[in-house]
Design a protein around this motif. Sequence first.
Motif, PDB file in Angstrom:
ATOM      1  N   MET A 194      64.027  -5.161 -61.209  1.00  0.00           N
ATOM      2  CA  MET A 194      64.845  -5.135 -60.102  1.00  0.00           C
ATOM      3  C   MET A 194      64.138  -5.455 -58.908  1.00  0.00           C
ATOM      4  O   MET A 194      63.077  -5.300 -58.811  1.00  0.00           O
ATOM      5  N   VAL A 195      64.846  -6.048 -57.911  1.00  0.00           N
ATOM      6  CA  VAL A 195      64.313  -6.306 -56.858  1.00  0.00           C
ATOM      7  C   VAL A 195      65.366  -5.985 -55.679  1.00  0.00           C
ATOM      8  O   VAL A 195      66.406  -6.688 -55.883  1.00  0.00           O
ATOM      9  N   LEU A 196      65.111  -5.137 -54.645  1.00  0.00           N
ATOM     10  CA  LEU A 196      65.957  -5.072 -53.486  1.00  0.00           C
ATOM     11  C   LEU A 196      65.324  -5.049 -52.230  1.00  0.00           C
ATOM     12  O   LEU A 196      64.360  -4.838 -52.106  1.00  0.00           O
ATOM     13  N   SER A 197      66.050  -5.243 -51.366  1.00  0.00           N
ATOM     14  CA  SER A 197      65.427  -5.098 -49.930  1.00  0.00           C
ATOM     15  C   SER A 197      66.355  -4.028 -49.056  1.00  0.00           C
ATOM     16  O   SER A 197      67.408  -3.533 -49.347  1.00  0.00           O
ATOM     17  N   ARG A 198      65.503  -3.494 -48.265  1.00  0.00           N
ATOM     18  CA  ARG A 198      65.869  -2.431 -47.465  1.00  0.00           C
ATOM     19  C   ARG A 198      65.465  -2.551 -46.049  1.00  0.00           C
ATOM     20  O   ARG A 198      64.400  -3.129 -45.691  1.00  0.00           O
ATOM     21  N   PRO A 199      66.235  -2.518 -45.042  1.00  0.00           N
ATOM     22  CA  PRO A 199      66.146  -2.869 -43.534  1.00  0.00           C
ATOM     23  C   PRO A 199      64.780  -1.859 -43.070  1.00  0.00           C
ATOM     24  O   PRO A 199      64.597  -0.876 -43.350  1.00  0.00           O
ATOM     25  N   MET A 200      63.776  -2.506 -42.170  1.00  0.00           N
ATOM     26  CA  MET A 200      62.796  -1.888 -41.514  1.00  0.00           C
ATOM     27  C   MET A 200      63.482  -1.107 -40.141  1.00  0.00           C
ATOM     28  O   MET A 200      63.932  -2.281 -39.404  1.00  0.00           O
ATOM     29  N   PRO A 201      63.462   0.174 -40.137  1.00  0.00           N
ATOM     30  CA  PRO A 201      64.006   0.605 -38.779  1.00  0.00           C
ATOM     31  C   PRO A 201      63.359   0.059 -37.582  1.00  0.00           C
ATOM     32  O   PRO A 201      63.989   0.098 -36.374  1.00  0.00           O
ATOM     33  N   SER A 202      62.114  -0.202 -37.384  1.00  0.00           N
ATOM     34  CA  SER A 202      61.534  -0.778 -36.468  1.00  0.00           C
ATOM     35  C   SER A 202      61.386  -2.260 -36.266  1.00  0.00           C
ATOM     36  O   SER A 202      60.791  -2.642 -34.893  1.00  0.00           O
ATOM     37  N   ARG A 203      62.015  -2.883 -37.179  1.00  0.00           N
ATOM     38  CA  ARG A 203      62.019  -4.293 -36.824  1.00  0.00           C
ATOM     39  C   ARG A 203      63.379  -4.940 -37.207  1.00  0.00           C
ATOM     40  O   ARG A 203      63.545  -4.813 -38.334  1.00  0.00           O
ATOM     41  N   SER A 204      64.013  -5.426 -36.210  1.00  0.00           N
ATOM     42  CA  SER A 204      65.479  -5.679 -36.470  1.00  0.00           C
ATOM     43  C   SER A 204      65.277  -7.178 -37.609  1.00  0.00           C
ATOM     44  O   SER A 204      64.616  -8.056 -37.274  1.00  0.00           O
ATOM     45  N   TRP A 205      66.142  -7.199 -38.446  1.00  0.00           N
ATOM     46  CA  TRP A 205      66.189  -8.124 -39.540  1.00  0.00           C
ATOM     47  C   TRP A 205      65.228  -8.550 -40.177  1.00  0.00           C
ATOM     48  O   TRP A 205      64.852  -9.590 -40.626  1.00  0.00           O
ATOM     49  N   GLU A 206      64.242  -7.558 -40.489  1.00  0.00           N
ATOM     50  CA  GLU A 206      63.070  -7.543 -41.399  1.00  0.00           C
ATOM     51  C   GLU A 206      63.179  -6.427 -42.305  1.00  0.00           C
ATOM     52  O   GLU A 206      63.835  -5.512 -42.014  1.00  0.00           O
ATOM     53  N   TYR A 207      62.693  -6.742 -43.514  1.00  0.00           N
ATOM     54  CA  TYR A 207      62.929  -5.831 -44.502  1.00  0.00           C
ATOM     55  C   TYR A 207      61.822  -5.446 -45.401  1.00  0.00           C
ATOM     56  O   TYR A 207      60.758  -6.176 -45.597  1.00  0.00           O
ATOM     57  N   TYR A 208      61.765  -4.265 -45.935  1.00  0.00           N
ATOM     58  CA  TYR A 208      60.988  -3.768 -47.290  1.00  0.00           C
ATOM     59  C   TYR A 208      61.541  -4.218 -48.233  1.00  0.00           C
ATOM     60  O   TYR A 208      62.882  -4.219 -48.497  1.00  0.00           O
ATOM     61  N   PHE A 209      60.725  -4.440 -49.375  1.00  0.00           N
ATOM     62  CA  PHE A 209      61.385  -4.800 -50.918  1.00  0.00           C
ATOM     63  C   PHE A 209      60.937  -3.732 -51.616  1.00  0.00           C
ATOM     64  O   PHE A 209      59.685  -3.334 -51.860  1.00  0.00           O
ATOM     65  N   TYR A 210      62.059  -3.259 -52.606  1.00  0.00           N
ATOM     66  CA  TYR A 210      61.575  -2.256 -53.694  1.00  0.00           C
ATOM     67  C   TYR A 210      61.598  -3.231 -55.055  1.00  0.00           C
ATOM     68  O   TYR A 210      62.648  -3.957 -55.180  1.00  0.00           O
ATOM     69  N   LEU A 211      60.630  -2.985 -55.734  1.00  0.00           N
ATOM     70  CA  LEU A 211      60.587  -3.858 -57.116  1.00  0.00           C
ATOM     71  C   LEU A 211      60.103  -2.869 -58.406  1.00  0.00           C
ATOM     72  O   LEU A 211      59.303  -1.769 -58.224  1.00  0.00           O
ATOM     73  N   ASP A 212      60.662  -3.126 -59.278  1.00  0.00           N
ATOM     74  CA  ASP A 212      60.480  -2.519 -60.637  1.00  0.00           C
ATOM     75  C   ASP A 212      60.123  -3.564 -61.580  1.00  0.00           C
ATOM     76  O   ASP A 212      60.856  -4.798 -61.611  1.00  0.00           O
ATOM     77  N   PHE A 213      59.017  -3.305 -62.402  1.00  0.00           N
ATOM     78  CA  PHE A 213      58.703  -4.394 -63.412  1.00  0.00           C
ATOM     79  C   PHE A 213      58.160  -3.664 -64.573  1.00  0.00           C
ATOM     80  O   PHE A 213      57.691  -2.731 -64.482  1.00  0.00           O
ATOM     81  N   GLU A 214      58.288  -4.397 -65.794  1.00  0.00           N
ATOM     82  CA  GLU A 214      57.664  -3.875 -66.987  1.00  0.00           C
ATOM     83  C   GLU A 214      56.203  -3.793 -66.832  1.00  0.00           C
ATOM     84  O   GLU A 214      55.554  -4.521 -66.359  1.00  0.00           O
ATOM     85  N   GLY A 215      55.607  -2.805 -67.689  1.00  0.00           N
ATOM     86  CA  GLY A 215      54.085  -2.801 -67.627  1.00  0.00           C
ATOM     87  C   GLY A 215      53.713  -1.564 -66.820  1.00  0.00           C
ATOM     88  O   GLY A 215      54.249  -1.060 -66.105  1.00  0.00           O
ATOM     89  N   SER A 216      52.227  -1.386 -66.914  1.00  0.00           N
ATOM     90  CA  SER A 216      51.517  -0.254 -66.284  1.00  0.00           C
ATOM     91  C   SER A 216      50.383  -0.978 -65.312  1.00  0.00           C
ATOM     92  O   SER A 216      50.002  -2.048 -65.836  1.00  0.00           O
ATOM     93  N   MET A 217      49.987   0.002 -64.528  1.00  0.00           N
ATOM     94  CA  MET A 217      48.817  -0.410 -63.861  1.00  0.00           C
ATOM     95  C   MET A 217      47.697  -0.664 -64.482  1.00  0.00           C
ATOM     96  O   MET A 217      46.801  -1.228 -64.113  1.00  0.00           O
ATOM     97  N   SER A 218      47.534   0.133 -65.788  1.00  0.00           N
ATOM     98  CA  SER A 218      46.477   0.064 -66.506  1.00  0.00           C
ATOM     99  C   SER A 218      46.273  -1.358 -67.355  1.00  0.00           C
ATOM    100  O   SER A 218      45.383  -1.517 -68.382  1.00  0.00           O
ATOM    101  N   ASP A 219      47.270  -2.080 -67.498  1.00  0.00           N
ATOM    102  CA  ASP A 219      47.719  -3.455 -68.142  1.00  0.00           C
ATOM    103  C   ASP A 219      46.944  -4.528 -67.390  1.00  0.00           C
ATOM    104  O   ASP A 219      47.011  -4.387 -66.384  1.00  0.00           O
ATOM    105  N   GLU A 220      46.104  -5.142 -68.000  1.00  0.00           N
ATOM    106  CA  GLU A 220      45.299  -6.137 -67.288  1.00  0.00           C
ATOM    107  C   GLU A 220      46.440  -7.288 -66.703  1.00  0.00           C
ATOM    108  O   GLU A 220      45.964  -7.369 -65.245  1.00  0.00           O
TER     109      GLU A 220
END
Length: 292
Positions: A240-266
């Motif tokens: 999953m990848v989604l964007s959400r507006p930055m309240p402090s910057r017009s027309w710029e965005y945060y991105f939210y990402l889901d991906f398979e695997g864990s931080m312990s995977d190389e």
Amino acid sequence: PPEGIRTIYREVISMCRNIQRPTTVAYLGPAGSFSHEAASQVFGEASRYSPCRRIKKIFIEVEIGRCDVGVVPLENSIEGAVNETLDCFIDYPLAITGEIQLRITQNLIVNPQVESLSSIERIYSHPQALAQCDGYITKYLSDKDIVATESTARAAEHVLRDIKGAAISSKAAAELNGLKIYEAGIEDTPNNYTRFATIHKGDPPKTGTKTSAIFALEHVPGSLAEILTMFAKRNVNITMVLSRPMPSRSWEYYFYLDFEGSMSDENVAQALKDVRGRTRFLRVLGSYSKLQ
């Protein structure tokens, strides 16, 4: 049967926790909401539950330490992400520790005295639930006033005070409030599931089957494509990848990402290292698995 065994052991573990130190769980209330049902499936009846009127309040309760864990709706299989939850992950430094998937069955709930839809004037429910039942509403309730509420369980409470009102809500909410289910299963599709995240204060866990992260980029052509390519080169599957507006910057965005695997995977660790050098901001919310 397997489900019976899981239920028994869930309650045994819940009782053991309660003897040592009760787990306090914040959720989107009141009692009878789908969030309450999801939380109960994982933490059992012996835990202490703290209903909140807004998702933001759940984050606050966990951040200040009044509650040990929070359960927040993250994404619905029909209507997509819950934007308020994603925005709160930006504002509050909490970690995701697990995921709960709940089958959502929406019901039209009325006062026991109501015998026909002709006596109904108003429909109460949460905006996501209203969207999930758009076909039924269009076919049978198009002449009714629609009133958005904080949760589906709160919608049921409105019907207690409004005999000309009906709610789209859960079976549990109907039972808790002594209301009647006029028609069950009115959602547009049976493939209606909601993902809930369990959140806590502290370091994000590093093991699990899935990882979530939030990042921000320089506002230049190709910056997002470059990030996604870095994950692909490390053979990390983005779910999953989604964007959400930055309240402090017009027309710029945060991105939210889901991906398979864990931080312990190389390969995941290497992908995150690659990405960190190309982002303006990156926060890994945690690696986690589906909770039973």
